[in-house]
Design a protein around this motif. Sequence first.
Motif, PDB file in Angstrom:
ATOM      1  N   MET A  41       0.845  -1.200   0.000  1.00  0.00           N
ATOM      2  CA  MET A  41       0.000   0.000   0.000  1.00  0.00           C
ATOM      3  C   MET A  41       0.877   1.246   0.000  1.00  0.00           C
ATOM      4  SD  MET A  41      -2.817  -0.988   2.898  1.00  0.00           S
ATOM      5  CE  MET A  41      -3.750  -2.517   2.886  1.00  0.00           C
ATOM      6  N   SER A  42       0.399   2.290  -0.657  1.00  0.00           N
ATOM      7  CA  SER A  42       1.184   3.536  -0.695  1.00  0.00           C
ATOM      8  C   SER A  42       0.264   4.755  -0.663  1.00  0.00           C
ATOM      9  CB  SER A  42       2.070   3.566  -1.942  1.00  0.00           C
ATOM     10  OG  SER A  42       1.289   3.394  -3.111  1.00  0.00           O
ATOM     11  N   TYR A  43      -0.637   4.776   0.296  1.00  0.00           N
ATOM     12  CA  TYR A  43      -1.582   5.885   0.397  1.00  0.00           C
ATOM     13  C   TYR A  43      -0.902   7.148   0.923  1.00  0.00           C
ATOM     14  CZ  TYR A  43      -4.908   2.050  -0.090  1.00  0.00           C
ATOM     15  OH  TYR A  43      -5.591   0.951  -0.538  1.00  0.00           O
ATOM     16  N   PRO A  44      -1.383   8.319   0.525  1.00  0.00           N
ATOM     17  CA  PRO A  44      -0.829   9.573   1.049  1.00  0.00           C
ATOM     18  C   PRO A  44      -1.074   9.705   2.546  1.00  0.00           C
ATOM     19  CG  PRO A  44      -2.264   9.970  -0.848  1.00  0.00           C
ATOM     20  CD  PRO A  44      -2.439   8.538  -0.461  1.00  0.00           C
ATOM     21  N   LEU A  45      -0.228  10.512   3.190  1.00  0.00           N
ATOM     22  CA  LEU A  45      -0.279  10.668   4.637  1.00  0.00           C
ATOM     23  C   LEU A  45      -0.561  12.113   5.034  1.00  0.00           C
ATOM     24  CD1 LEU A  45       2.758   8.445   5.619  1.00  0.00           C
ATOM     25  CD2 LEU A  45       0.332   7.883   5.890  1.00  0.00           C
ATOM     26  N   HIS A  46      -1.453  12.259   5.989  1.00  0.00           N
ATOM     27  CA  HIS A  46      -1.768  13.541   6.613  1.00  0.00           C
ATOM     28  C   HIS A  46      -1.049  13.567   7.959  1.00  0.00           C
ATOM     29  CE1 HIS A  46      -4.979  16.538   8.167  1.00  0.00           C
ATOM     30  NE2 HIS A  46      -4.223  16.250   9.198  1.00  0.00           N
ATOM     31  N   LEU A  47      -0.268  14.615   8.221  1.00  0.00           N
ATOM     32  CA  LEU A  47       0.508  14.709   9.453  1.00  0.00           C
ATOM     33  C   LEU A  47      -0.044  15.790  10.375  1.00  0.00           C
ATOM     34  CD1 LEU A  47       4.185  14.621   8.093  1.00  0.00           C
ATOM     35  CD2 LEU A  47       2.668  12.695   8.604  1.00  0.00           C
ATOM     36  N   GLY A  48       0.032  15.530  11.670  1.00  0.00           N
ATOM     37  CA  GLY A  48      -0.343  16.545  12.652  1.00  0.00           C
ATOM     38  C   GLY A  48      -0.146  16.048  14.068  1.00  0.00           C
TER      39      GLY A  48
END
Length: 626
Positions: A233-240
């Motif tokens: 899997m290579s889904y985009p990541l949201h950081l916080g």
Amino acid sequence: MKGYIDSIAEFKRRVSIEVMVGNTPLGGNNPIRVQTMTTTDTNNTAATVEQCIRAIEAGAELVRITTQGTREAANLQSIKQELMARGYNTPIVADVHFNPAAALEAAKHVEKVRINPGNYADPRAKFEDVSYTDEEYRTELDRIEQKLIPLIELCKTRNVAIRVGVNHGSLSDRIMSRYGDTPAGMVESAMEFLRIFRKHSFNSLVISMKSSNTRVMVQAVRLLVATMNAEGMSYPLHLGVTEAGDGEDGRIKSAVGIGALLSDGIGDTIRVSLTEEPENEIPVARKLVAYFSNRQTLPALNPTEDLPYNPFEYNRRETIDVKGIGGANPPRVFAYIDGTFTEATANAWGWHFNSAKKEWQPTDTAPDYFVVPGFEPSPNLNGLPVISEHTPNFRLLKGDEYIRQKPSDCVLLDVTYADLLNLSLLSALKENPNVVLLLSTKNSNGFAEQRAALIELMRQEISLPVVAVRGYSDTEKEDFQLKAAADLGGLLIDGLIDGVMLTSLLSPEVIRNTAFAILQAARTRVTKTEYIACPGCGRTLFNLQQTLHKVRSATSHLKGLKIGVMGCIVNGPGEMADADYGYVGAGPGRITLYKGKEVVKKNIPEDQAIDELIALIKANGDWVDQ
């Protein structure tokens, strides 16, 4: 690199698939997107639209809106229509907790829906141990799949993206019972959902792992990347970093966590969660993104095949104790004095002479040591921890001087990555246990070079303490603080360094306060009260900014206590899991107080809540008078 990055020797963006959120492509080769979240009542169309516009004009590329129920979800249509009528087509994200029906309604009107695996199909956690057989656990996963199928089908039809947003503070009892309140539990919470989405051929996904604890947040994201890689899997990541608070502490805490990941090319969209107006978050996020744009590693570093430490757990690099530096001691703060060192200089850095006791004494955020090249012992400054080439107890030397002299006394040794590839120096260092390394860098990717130097020391089995040195020419305080926190965050979260020394054009007060704030944000040294404060949203039942100010005014002298100030109970009890006390909105004008995870007093009138909080702290023996 334990499966989460390809190389530590060069900066490379993690490769993810591209996901369209409305007309905005996210992930892939696209820039890192910045976003925020509204704090207004979602049913108040005018107020929400105005707040969205302020955020968009500040640079927000996505705006998230609280969606408690189907009524709020339906009103997203009015909000979206009004924004478009006024010329704003920025994607809107619905934020859903506990309510699959709200997610289904929201998906009819917006470009992205955020769901939380901890509460989308599971009830609110009671922090109870729930035992499942493997068969019962599979039955639970089947139940979750049936809950998700309607949302998957609707989002496929309307080309709506979904964020699978895991919060450390709202893991289900089912997950915590099997995996614990851990990064591993957070990752499995996400992976259960991702496997279901993949089974149904839905890939318009963005994933987040959030915590108010920067260590947990960073470790969870790294472990998620490694786990996704292992499963193709290579889904985009949201950081916080959730509940970061406000002011410079909130900015520094966010930069420590987000920066530690951006340093390794991880992250496709970020939100800096501040207990302030949403538009205030955007300039901070944009500065962080800009700092890592077009990053190169020059001069080049030697390739490294593997890490000699576990990036998914906190373990301090084992070092010897050299006069209170390294070993089991907390990281030390060093101050660099360029020029004449006087009593006034010492005062400016937080050291003061006690005439009655006839000794120099530090404040809580005074540097532990002064590094003063050329300084010779002075009667007026006797008793201050000064290090120079001329001071007898702790001398300052450079690498070539050390090789030539081969001293046996205590030395603060000024070195770079290149010096630590010198076999003659490495051989000499192995002969003297009384050395502290002052590790500086001029590399365009200073974080990577300093980490590579520390890895080389570990490979050479040299256990001398290391102080990381970083210099900045910024004249704006916020710019300096964000960069320093982002550069040092990863080194501290991985337990690699034993001290920090920052140099800047700014005042001694700013430099030392920044250094100590970075250490606290990385959870390596506590020098003041820590506030776990959410940024607020449409669920918030009181003015969070004013309330945080009141709580801080009453308790900021309680060094070492962690106090949560939360707008509602979605993440409150969980994010406050390691907080000592919690102040949580329970209803309009009503507050519930927590001691750890336990509710102590419910539904206190807001005008009495601060006094009740103080009474609770006193009753538990944690209060000290100012």
